[in-house]
Design a protein around this motif. Structure first.
Motif, PDB file in Angstrom:
ATOM      1  N   UNK A  11       0.674  -0.883   0.243  1.00  0.00           N
ATOM      2  CA  UNK A  11       0.014  -0.062   0.151  1.00  0.00           C
ATOM      3  C   UNK A  11       0.937   1.178   0.178  1.00  0.00           C
ATOM      4  N   UNK A  12       1.894   1.510   0.879  1.00  0.00           N
ATOM      5  CA  UNK A  12       3.273   2.478   0.716  1.00  0.00           C
ATOM      6  C   UNK A  12       3.839   2.214   0.058  1.00  0.00           C
ATOM      7  N   UNK A  13       4.772   1.494  -0.739  1.00  0.00           N
ATOM      8  CA  UNK A  13       4.757   1.609  -2.397  1.00  0.00           C
ATOM      9  C   UNK A  13       3.959   2.137  -3.252  1.00  0.00           C
ATOM     10  N   UNK A  14       2.674   2.183  -3.416  1.00  0.00           N
ATOM     11  CA  UNK A  14       1.655   2.081  -4.281  1.00  0.00           C
ATOM     12  C   UNK A  14       1.236   3.801  -4.150  1.00  0.00           C
ATOM     13  N   UNK A  15       1.156   4.546  -2.543  1.00  0.00           N
ATOM     14  CA  UNK A  15       0.761   6.395  -2.785  1.00  0.00           C
ATOM     15  C   UNK A  15       2.247   6.648  -2.913  1.00  0.00           C
ATOM     16  N   UNK A  16       3.258   6.269  -2.285  1.00  0.00           N
ATOM     17  CA  UNK A  16       4.788   6.408  -3.564  1.00  0.00           C
ATOM     18  C   UNK A  16       4.667   6.876  -4.813  1.00  0.00           C
ATOM     19  N   UNK A  17       4.041   5.839  -5.799  1.00  0.00           N
ATOM     20  CA  UNK A  17       3.882   5.497  -7.067  1.00  0.00           C
ATOM     21  C   UNK A  17       2.566   6.492  -7.504  1.00  0.00           C
ATOM     22  N   UNK A  18       2.150   6.809  -7.306  1.00  0.00           N
ATOM     23  CA  UNK A  18       0.771   7.474  -7.448  1.00  0.00           C
ATOM     24  C   UNK A  18       1.360   8.659  -7.401  1.00  0.00           C
ATOM     25  N   UNK A  19       1.280   9.499  -6.281  1.00  0.00           N
ATOM     26  CA  UNK A  19       1.784  10.541  -5.458  1.00  0.00           C
ATOM     27  C   UNK A  19       3.113  11.036  -6.820  1.00  0.00           C
ATOM     28  N   UNK A  20       4.027  10.888  -6.950  1.00  0.00           N
ATOM     29  CA  UNK A  20       5.421  10.947  -7.786  1.00  0.00           C
ATOM     30  C   UNK A  20       4.506  10.916  -9.192  1.00  0.00           C
ATOM     31  N   UNK A  21       3.210  10.032  -9.772  1.00  0.00           N
ATOM     32  CA  UNK A  21       3.625  10.062 -11.213  1.00  0.00           C
ATOM     33  C   UNK A  21       2.172  11.857 -11.312  1.00  0.00           C
ATOM     34  N   UNK A  22       1.388  11.619 -10.211  1.00  0.00           N
ATOM     35  CA  UNK A  22       0.447  13.123 -10.205  1.00  0.00           C
ATOM     36  C   UNK A  22       1.237  13.853 -10.114  1.00  0.00           C
ATOM     37  N   UNK A  23       2.258  14.812  -9.514  1.00  0.00           N
ATOM     38  CA  UNK A  23       2.804  15.394  -9.150  1.00  0.00           C
ATOM     39  C   UNK A  23       3.807  15.675 -10.742  1.00  0.00           C
ATOM     40  N   UNK A  24       4.204  14.500 -10.976  1.00  0.00           N
ATOM     41  CA  UNK A  24       5.292  14.894 -12.603  1.00  0.00           C
ATOM     42  C   UNK A  24       4.503  15.142 -14.206  1.00  0.00           C
ATOM     43  N   UNK A  25       3.026  14.827 -13.616  1.00  0.00           N
ATOM     44  CA  UNK A  25       2.263  14.904 -14.744  1.00  0.00           C
ATOM     45  C   UNK A  25       2.062  13.923 -15.475  1.00  0.00           C
ATOM     46  N   UNK A  26       2.434  12.879 -15.132  1.00  0.00           N
ATOM     47  CA  UNK A  26       2.033  11.859 -16.019  1.00  0.00           C
ATOM     48  C   UNK A  26       0.906  10.364 -16.165  1.00  0.00           C
ATOM     49  N   UNK A  27      -0.113  11.371 -15.013  1.00  0.00           N
ATOM     50  CA  UNK A  27      -1.327  10.438 -15.188  1.00  0.00           C
ATOM     51  C   UNK A  27      -2.463  11.221 -15.072  1.00  0.00           C
ATOM     52  N   UNK A  28      -3.712  11.390 -16.078  1.00  0.00           N
ATOM     53  CA  UNK A  28      -5.060  11.591 -15.785  1.00  0.00           C
ATOM     54  C   UNK A  28      -5.438  12.277 -14.844  1.00  0.00           C
ATOM     55  N   UNK A  29      -6.625  12.749 -14.014  1.00  0.00           N
ATOM     56  CA  UNK A  29      -7.529  13.063 -13.543  1.00  0.00           C
ATOM     57  C   UNK A  29      -7.963  11.781 -12.811  1.00  0.00           C
ATOM     58  N   UNK A  30      -8.474  10.529 -13.743  1.00  0.00           N
ATOM     59  CA  UNK A  30      -8.445   9.520 -12.942  1.00  0.00           C
ATOM     60  C   UNK A  30      -7.408   8.305 -12.631  1.00  0.00           C
ATOM     61  N   UNK A  31      -5.806   9.378 -12.616  1.00  0.00           N
ATOM     62  CA  UNK A  31      -4.514   8.031 -12.315  1.00  0.00           C
ATOM     63  C   UNK A  31      -4.612   7.720 -13.715  1.00  0.00           C
TER      64      UNK A  31
END
Length: 170
Positions: A11-31
């Motif tokens: 769960x922690x790894x997934x939160x880190x991954x998701x946060x970085x992808x959002x901050x870097x603009x690599x995902x849309x609003x749905x992730x």
């Protein structure tokens, strides 16, 4: 997942991954990835037998994620460096979850040699890099192998973007 500690780590790894992808603009609003095949995307790594390749791949970094109460940063950094070598990545860091704060406030730790490589790649003097990325320095005794540099995960996202930009220029 039957092992609660493994579930917590995943769960922690997934939160880190998701946060970085959002901050870097690599995902849309749905992730969802904007460019699914891009090497720029931050991904959780599949384990490859006895030669661990780290938890998160965000080129040029391997991230080892830790969701534990008691820190063992020098040991974790040695582990992360080995995993980066196994995966063929040039840089390694450890992301340590902090209790009761947002993911962006987690601690990201680097060896002094990794921090020096980052600063050299960016062409940034020590004091400037510390100010730009909120770095703090920890020196434990005279053994420099136990010294490390720490930034927040939010500041790491900015640093990663800058490193990737500088890396692309070279």
């Amino acid at each position: 997942m039957s092992n609660p500690n493994k579930a917590k780590g995943t769960a922690w790894e997934s939160r880190v991954r998701d946060m970085l992808n959002r901050r870097l603009g690599l995902v849309d609003v749905a992730g969802k990835f904007l460019h699914p095949g891009s090497g720029e995307n931050v991904r959780r790594a599949a384990q490859e037998g006895s030669r661990d390749v780290g938890d998160i791949h965000c080129y040029p970094f391997i991230l080892e994620c830790k969701d534990v109460k008691s820190a063992a940063v020098p040991t974790w950094l040695r582990q992360a460096v080995t995993e980066a070598e196994n995966a063929g990545f040039p840089l390694a860091a450890v992301v340590h979850k902090r209790r009761g704060v947002a993911a962006c406030d987690a601690r990201v730790h680097f060896t002094v040699s990794t921090w020096t490589a980052i600063r050299n790649l960016l062409g940034t003097p020590v004091d400037d890099a510390a100010g730009l990325y909120g770095a703090t320095y920890t020196a434990r005794g005279v053994d420099t192998g136990r010294w490390y540099v720490t930034v927040s995960l939010g500041d790491f996202a900015d640093l990663l973007a800058d490193v990737r930009g500088a890396h692309a220029v070279r």
